[in-house]
Write a protein that holds these residues in place. Structure first.
Motif, PDB file in Angstrom:
ATOM      1  N   GLY A  78      16.499 -25.323  27.309  1.00 19.78           N
ATOM      2  CA  GLY A  78      15.875 -26.635  27.420  1.00 19.78           C
ATOM      3  C   GLY A  78      14.443 -26.561  27.902  1.00 19.78           C
ATOM      4  N   ARG A  79      13.948 -27.688  28.402  1.00 15.49           N
ATOM      5  CA  ARG A  79      12.560 -27.804  28.852  1.00 15.49           C
ATOM      6  C   ARG A  79      12.515 -28.606  30.157  1.00 15.49           C
ATOM      7  N   LEU A  80      11.612 -28.208  31.048  1.00 15.99           N
ATOM      8  CA  LEU A  80      11.465 -28.910  32.317  1.00 15.99           C
ATOM      9  C   LEU A  80      10.713 -30.219  32.141  1.00 15.99           C
ATOM     10  N   ARG A  81      11.169 -31.227  32.854  1.00 10.85           N
ATOM     11  CA  ARG A  81      10.488 -32.522  32.945  1.00 10.85           C
ATOM     12  C   ARG A  81      10.255 -32.829  34.422  1.00 10.85           C
ATOM     13  N   GLU A  82       9.161 -33.521  34.711  1.00  6.74           N
ATOM     14  CA  GLU A  82       8.849 -33.882  36.089  1.00  6.74           C
ATOM     15  C   GLU A  82       8.987 -35.381  36.278  1.00  6.74           C
ATOM     16  N   GLY A  83       9.733 -35.771  37.310  1.00  6.98           N
ATOM     17  CA  GLY A  83       9.955 -37.176  37.592  1.00  6.98           C
ATOM     18  C   GLY A  83       9.242 -37.620  38.846  1.00  6.98           C
ATOM     19  N   PRO A  84       9.640 -38.753  39.425  1.00 11.68           N
ATOM     20  CA  PRO A  84       9.025 -39.249  40.657  1.00 11.68           C
ATOM     21  C   PRO A  84       9.117 -38.221  41.786  1.00 11.68           C
ATOM     22  N   ASN A  85       8.093 -38.240  42.652  1.00 10.62           N
ATOM     23  CA  ASN A  85       8.016 -37.304  43.779  1.00 10.62           C
ATOM     24  C   ASN A  85       8.046 -35.855  43.315  1.00 10.62           C
ATOM     25  N   ARG A  86       7.537 -35.624  42.087  1.00  9.99           N
ATOM     26  CA  ARG A  86       7.397 -34.283  41.509  1.00  9.99           C
ATOM     27  C   ARG A  86       8.751 -33.586  41.312  1.00  9.99           C
ATOM     28  N   LYS A  87       9.813 -34.360  41.230  1.00  8.75           N
ATOM     29  CA  LYS A  87      11.144 -33.782  41.068  1.00  8.75           C
ATOM     30  C   LYS A  87      11.308 -33.207  39.667  1.00  8.75           C
ATOM     31  N   LEU A  88      11.766 -31.947  39.581  1.00  2.00           N
ATOM     32  CA  LEU A  88      11.958 -31.282  38.298  1.00  2.00           C
ATOM     33  C   LEU A  88      13.407 -31.377  37.833  1.00  2.00           C
ATOM     34  N   SER A  89      13.566 -31.620  36.537  1.00  2.00           N
ATOM     35  CA  SER A  89      14.871 -31.608  35.899  1.00  2.00           C
ATOM     36  C   SER A  89      14.767 -30.840  34.587  1.00  2.00           C
ATOM     37  N   VAL A  90      15.894 -30.309  34.144  1.00  2.00           N
ATOM     38  CA  VAL A  90      15.945 -29.615  32.859  1.00  2.00           C
ATOM     39  C   VAL A  90      16.501 -30.572  31.817  1.00  2.00           C
ATOM     40  N   ASP A  91      15.706 -30.826  30.793  1.00  2.00           N
ATOM     41  CA  ASP A  91      16.172 -31.576  29.636  1.00  2.00           C
ATOM     42  C   ASP A  91      16.808 -30.558  28.695  1.00  2.00           C
ATOM     43  N   CYS A  92      18.128 -30.582  28.611  1.00  2.00           N
ATOM     44  CA  CYS A  92      18.860 -29.560  27.851  1.00  2.00           C
ATOM     45  C   CYS A  92      18.796 -29.890  26.356  1.00  2.00           C
ATOM     46  N   THR A  93      17.681 -29.529  25.755  1.00  2.00           N
ATOM     47  CA  THR A  93      17.390 -29.864  24.357  1.00  2.00           C
ATOM     48  C   THR A  93      17.894 -28.835  23.368  1.00  2.00           C
ATOM     49  N   GLY A  94      18.222 -27.629  23.843  1.00  2.00           N
ATOM     50  CA  GLY A  94      18.654 -26.566  22.943  1.00  2.00           C
ATOM     51  C   GLY A  94      17.538 -25.982  22.095  1.00  2.00           C
TER      52      GLY A  94
ATOM     53  N   LEU B 109       6.059 -27.055  32.561  1.00  2.00           N
ATOM     54  CA  LEU B 109       6.577 -28.286  31.956  1.00  2.00           C
ATOM     55  C   LEU B 109       6.534 -28.215  30.442  1.00  2.00           C
ATOM     56  N   GLY B 110       7.628 -28.608  29.812  1.00  2.00           N
ATOM     57  CA  GLY B 110       7.676 -28.711  28.364  1.00  2.00           C
ATOM     58  C   GLY B 110       7.557 -27.401  27.623  1.00  2.00           C
ATOM     59  N   CYS B 111       7.840 -26.294  28.288  1.00  2.36           N
ATOM     60  CA  CYS B 111       7.669 -24.959  27.694  1.00  2.36           C
ATOM     61  C   CYS B 111       8.990 -24.187  27.732  1.00  2.36           C
TER      62      CYS B 111
ATOM     63  N   ASN C  71      11.108 -18.500  34.207  1.00  2.00           N
ATOM     64  CA  ASN C  71      10.574 -19.570  35.032  1.00  2.00           C
ATOM     65  C   ASN C  71      11.284 -19.510  36.383  1.00  2.00           C
ATOM     66  N   HIS C  72      10.516 -19.260  37.449  1.00  5.12           N
ATOM     67  CA  HIS C  72      11.121 -18.999  38.752  1.00  5.12           C
ATOM     68  C   HIS C  72      11.859 -20.212  39.296  1.00  5.12           C
ATOM     69  N   THR C  73      11.531 -21.419  38.866  1.00  7.09           N
ATOM     70  CA  THR C  73      12.275 -22.577  39.351  1.00  7.09           C
ATOM     71  C   THR C  73      13.727 -22.555  38.877  1.00  7.09           C
TER      72      THR C  73
END
Length: 455
Positions: A81-97, A139-141, A163-165
């Protein structure tokens, strides 16, 4: 240990995206509040060298690893997937395949052309990894970039950028072992991956309950980026015993990590010739999978460590006996427990996920027991597996990693890559050589010298 003078280039094929071999869930998965701190938002490199195996002649390692990688991503689908950044710089993985980036390459050198025994710094290192110029990797990579470089001798090199995160060292090895097990014909990884990033999520409401000097904002700059020298230093039983002899009796049974780290921190500080009144920091990577912490479940591959800091003045560190530095290192490690990990996660939320302190800081991580070299894609264990360079943090000179090594004399120990400005490196070599020699009787610690301060 000096760097090799070997020079070579590789011929890369076009990068390709390797997708999961079967459909995977489409969902948004939050990282933990340990994962997404600013200091982990970079690509973490690892490298493995494999020798030619006659029984594998005619089998293309790039094809084998590419296929196994695709099948491993079915189990570890967040990597695709790809990382997305939300409020308060919170990172989530968008599992896009969408997949991970893979490159196969060739070069006209062999494993034996590299300095023996194999250890960082490696020559032409940039040739052995996917070319990521202009690529921020966050992000997005793609979250993993992998290059398999076939060698003239029939061996090959695997260069990975994670990606270390998404992972720490344990997580990297777990994922690579999953790929390797599938490459050897297993139907599924031996250890099933566990996400559960909520284990290291901030409390509600967050409350910083411990002192975290590793995240203090301090004035000052890091060492210059230009004119940096890379060297590796070997610590076997002889060198470690020489250091033990410089310690008071009550500290001589401390671990190799603590003793070597105390020596390196003290020598590095002396070599940089800092103002005696300036504060210096040691940050040690403390694994929450061991020690005083409740271990996350088997299969957890997220970041599970803390970075406690020892802080003192440069003059106090360099003028005191080695026992003083060791005592500082020991005390900082002892602070890490479950409450410390919760406090770090809470701090991240309250302070916008800050970077750890870098000015006049030395970061050390012991990766000697992670098992990078044990990863077997079908060609046996690696001739070398582990850190690709001295400081994988994207700041030259900031970090060192302890890597297992059997030296040219057949003695086991650790090799420690160090990166410093060239003039400081010359002084550092002198400092280290002086410390690992058997000290004269007049310099051996016989009393309680661990807390004695220079006046």
């Amino acid at each position: 240990m000096a760097a090799s003078s070997l020079v070579f280039t590789v011929r890369r094929r076009q990068p390709e995206l390797v997708r999961p071999a079967a459909p995977t869930p489409r969902e948004l998965k939050q990282l933990s509040d340990i994962d997404d701190q600013e200091g982990l938002r970079f690509l973490l490199p690892g490298i493995q060298f494999y020798r030619h195996v006659p029984s594998m002649a005619g089998i293309d390692p790039a094809a084998v690893i590419r296929d196994a990688l695709s099948r491993a991503l079915v189990h570890y689908y967040p990597f695709a997937g790809r990382l997305r950044e939300g409020p308060n710089r919170k990172l989530s993985v968008d599992c896009t395949g969408e997949g991970v980036l893979f490159v196969e390459a060739d070069t006209d050198v062999s494993v034996d052309d590299f300095t023996a025994p194999l250890h960082p710094p490696f020559p032409c290192l940039e040739e052995l990894f996917v070319d990521v110029e202009g690529y921020n990797g966050i992000l997005g990579c793609p979250l993993l970039l992998l290059q398999v470089t076939r060698l003239r001798c029939g061996g090959f090199i695997v260069g990975t950028l994670f990606n270390h995160t998404m992972v720490d060292g344990d997580g990297m090895v777990q994922f690579l072992n999953a790929v390797a097990e599938l490459a050897r014909g297993r139907p599924a990884p031996l250890v099933a991956p566990v996400w559960q990033r909520e284990l290291f999520r901030a409390r509600n409401p967050p409350k910083v309950s411990r002192i975290h000097r590793e995240y203090e904002e301090v004035d000052g700059t890091i060492e210059p980026f230009s004119d940096m020298a890379h060297r590796s230093f070997f610590f076997g039983s002889r060198e470690v015993e020489a250091l033990r002899a410089r310690l008071p009796p009550q500290l001589r049974r401390r671990s190799r990590f603590e003793i070597v780290t105390a020596c390196l921190w003290r020598c590095r500080t002396a070599a940089l010739r800092l103002d005696p009144e300036e504060e210096v920091r040691f940050i040690g990577i403390v694994n929450a999978r061991a020690g005083n912490c409740t271990r996350p479940p088997l299969g957890y591959y997220g970041n599970a460590f803390a970075m406690p800091a020892a802080v003192t003045k440069a003059g106090k560190l360099t003028r005191n006996p080695l026992g003083y530095a060791l005592d500082q290192v020991r005390r900082s490690k002892a602070d890490v427990d479950d409450e410390y990990m919760k406090s770090v996660a809470d701090l991240m939320v309250l302070r916008g996920r800050p970077h750890f302190t870098v000015a006049r800081t030395y970061v050390v991580s012991d990766v000697s027991r992670l098992g990078f070299g044990d990863v077997d894609f079908g060609w046996g264990k690696a001739a070398y597996g582990g850190a690709a360079e001295g400081g994988v943090f994207p700041i030259p000179g900031l970090a060192s990693y302890y890597i297992p090594l059997r030296n040219s004399e057949g003695k086991d120990g650790i090799v420690v890559p160090v990166c410093l400005p060239a003039e400081a490196m010359e002084r550092f070599v002198v400092e280290i050589e002086g410390m690992v020699k058997e000290p004269p009787a007049s310099e051996k610690e016989v009393g309680n010298g661990s807390s004695r301060s220079a006046m």
